[in-house]
Write an enzyme that holds these catalytic residues in place. Structure first.
Site, PDB file in Angstrom:
ATOM      1  N   HIS A   1      -6.802  -2.982   4.671  1.00 16.20           N
ATOM      2  CA  HIS A   1      -5.662  -3.894   4.866  1.00 16.20           C
ATOM      3  C   HIS A   1      -6.080  -5.180   5.573  1.00 16.20           C
ATOM      4  O   HIS A   1      -5.652  -6.268   5.181  1.00 16.20           O
ATOM      5  CB  HIS A   1      -4.547  -3.198   5.638  1.00 16.20           C
ATOM      6  CG  HIS A   1      -4.007  -1.983   4.952  1.00 16.20           C
ATOM      7  ND1 HIS A   1      -3.142  -1.106   5.567  1.00 16.20           N
ATOM      8  CD2 HIS A   1      -4.209  -1.497   3.701  1.00 16.20           C
ATOM      9  CE1 HIS A   1      -2.844  -0.125   4.724  1.00 16.20           C
ATOM     10  NE2 HIS A   1      -3.490  -0.346   3.587  1.00 16.20           N
TER      11      HIS A   1
ATOM     12  N   HIS B   1       1.121  -1.977  -3.462  1.00 18.17           N
ATOM     13  CA  HIS B   1       0.210  -1.608  -2.382  1.00 18.17           C
ATOM     14  C   HIS B   1      -1.158  -1.219  -2.927  1.00 18.17           C
ATOM     15  O   HIS B   1      -2.185  -1.528  -2.303  1.00 18.17           O
ATOM     16  CB  HIS B   1       0.765  -0.463  -1.541  1.00 18.17           C
ATOM     17  CG  HIS B   1      -0.140  -0.141  -0.391  1.00 18.17           C
ATOM     18  ND1 HIS B   1      -0.164  -0.896   0.757  1.00 18.17           N
ATOM     19  CD2 HIS B   1      -1.108   0.801  -0.245  1.00 18.17           C
ATOM     20  CE1 HIS B   1      -1.112  -0.424   1.566  1.00 18.17           C
ATOM     21  NE2 HIS B   1      -1.694   0.608   0.985  1.00 18.17           N
TER      22      HIS B   1
ATOM     23  N   ASP C   1      -4.677  -2.752  -1.717  1.00 19.47           N
ATOM     24  CA  ASP C   1      -5.879  -1.973  -1.396  1.00 19.47           C
ATOM     25  C   ASP C   1      -7.081  -2.428  -2.210  1.00 19.47           C
ATOM     26  O   ASP C   1      -8.200  -2.557  -1.696  1.00 19.47           O
ATOM     27  CB  ASP C   1      -5.634  -0.490  -1.669  1.00 19.47           C
ATOM     28  CG  ASP C   1      -4.903   0.214  -0.538  1.00 19.47           C
ATOM     29  OD1 ASP C   1      -4.754  -0.377   0.551  1.00 19.47           O
ATOM     30  OD2 ASP C   1      -4.482   1.363  -0.756  1.00 19.47           O
TER      31      ASP C   1
ATOM     32  N   HIS D   1      -9.873   4.007  -3.449  1.00 20.22           N
ATOM     33  CA  HIS D   1     -10.948   3.352  -2.698  1.00 20.22           C
ATOM     34  C   HIS D   1     -12.337   3.744  -3.193  1.00 20.22           C
ATOM     35  O   HIS D   1     -13.199   2.894  -3.402  1.00 20.22           O
ATOM     36  CB  HIS D   1     -10.819   3.702  -1.216  1.00 20.22           C
ATOM     37  CG  HIS D   1      -9.468   3.432  -0.647  1.00 20.22           C
ATOM     38  ND1 HIS D   1      -8.953   2.166  -0.522  1.00 20.22           N
ATOM     39  CD2 HIS D   1      -8.521   4.280  -0.164  1.00 20.22           C
ATOM     40  CE1 HIS D   1      -7.753   2.237   0.017  1.00 20.22           C
ATOM     41  NE2 HIS D   1      -7.468   3.507   0.239  1.00 20.22           N
TER      42      HIS D   1
END
Length: 311
Positions: free
Chosen positions: A79, A240, A244, A267
């Site tokens: 973030h 979101h 990311d 991720h």
């Protein structure tokens, strides 16, 4: 030209997974420095500087983790890195007094607000970008369970994301966004991390999400949004995931001239994609960015007024 933050920006909060108090400071740095974290709590003689670089990435499904050769780690950097990229900052030293970046409200909005207040200063060096010349893809799984991410050639920088969850409050969502002209700040920065209620207890048993609350994450249970106030946007979840992805792609080490496409990616997949990219000769090159090309990058012309009201 390359930039850095004009004055120090400070943030305090709690680590999402550790549950520990965390203090973070983003400080100015010189041209060509890049982005580095400094663990100010490490005083045992080990190297406490950790570069934001794909080779330092530690594949992790729940957050972005980087580690240096001395074994010093920094967790949940996605973030703050999305905010730094989205505000057009190329060089900074980020001091952190523990292992994990504070989660704030679960989005990047408070980081963006602090960075914009601190200001951005130009440096005497040109921006260099990583231009994607041919598609590179990383995939995990097969059939309906496949998750993948791809980088493709583009005139600027775009993110295209698709997600699908069984919970009706999320369901299937997709979005494509050109990341220039402050679009990150306006369209993505206030979108919070999310999880399913069914996963919360499992994470707690595994010693994760110890700092998670209904105030710093969107928690859903089938068709219900359990967090107070509900969703900030109907498609907050996919937005979101795009936030990311922007933070994870910061590990490329320079702005990307590319289109990123993610399908149920997270991720770890984005880090594996970067590793595959830089292991593929001829798929990329580094070029100096002229003024026209710079206008297609995130962060140019960002203003505090671009922040959504929900932030």
């Amino acid at each position: 030209m390359q930039t850095t933050i004009a004055s120090t920006a400070s943030f305090t909060g709690t680590g999402l997974h550790s549950g520990r108090p965390a203090r973070l400071r983003v400080k100015p740095a010189s041209a060509e420095y890049g982005i580095w974290f400094k663990r100010t709590d490490i005083d045992d003689g080990r190297d406490n500087l950790v570069p934001v670089h794909w080779a330092s990435g530690v594949p992790s499904p729940l957050c972005t983790v980087i580690r240096n050769e001395a074994g010093v780690e920094v967790k949940t950097i996605e973030h703050i890195m999305a905010a730094i990229v989205g505000c057009g900052i190329h060089n900074a030293l980020i001091e952190l007094d523990g292992p994990e970046v504070p989660i704030m409200d679960g989005s990047a909005a408070r980081f963006v607000d602090g960075l914009i207040k601190a200001g951005v200063r130009e440096l005497a060096a040109p921006v260099r970008v990583i231009e994607i010349l041919e598609p590179v893809e990383f995939c995990r799984g097969e059939g309906d369970e496949a998750a993948w991410a791809r980088l493709e050639p583009s005139d600027g920088f775009e993110i295209d994301f698709h997600i699908s969850f069984p919970d009706k409050a999320i369901g299937t969502q997709e979005m494509r966004l050109d990341m220039s002209n402050g679009n990150f700040v306006r369209e993505l920065s206030d979108c919070r991390t999310f999880c399913r209620q069914a996963d919360v207890e499992a994470m707690h048993k595994a010693g994760l999400a110890l700092g998670g609350t209904y105030e710093n994450a969107v928690v859903v249970d089938d068709d219900k949004v359990l967090s107070p106030g509900g969703l900030r946007r109907a498609d907050e979840a996919v937005r979101h995931k795009m936030l990311d992805a922007l933070g994870d792609l910061a590990l490329a080490g320079a702005p990307l001239k590319a289109r990123y496409v993610g399908h149920r990616a997270g991720h770890a997949i984005t880090n594996e994609l970067l590793r595959k990219l830089f292991d593929t000769p001829g798929a990329w090159r580094v070029v100096t960015c002229d003024a026209q090309a710079a206008r297609r990058l995130p962060g140019v012309g960002v203003r505090r007024s671009d922040l959504p009201m929900s932030a």
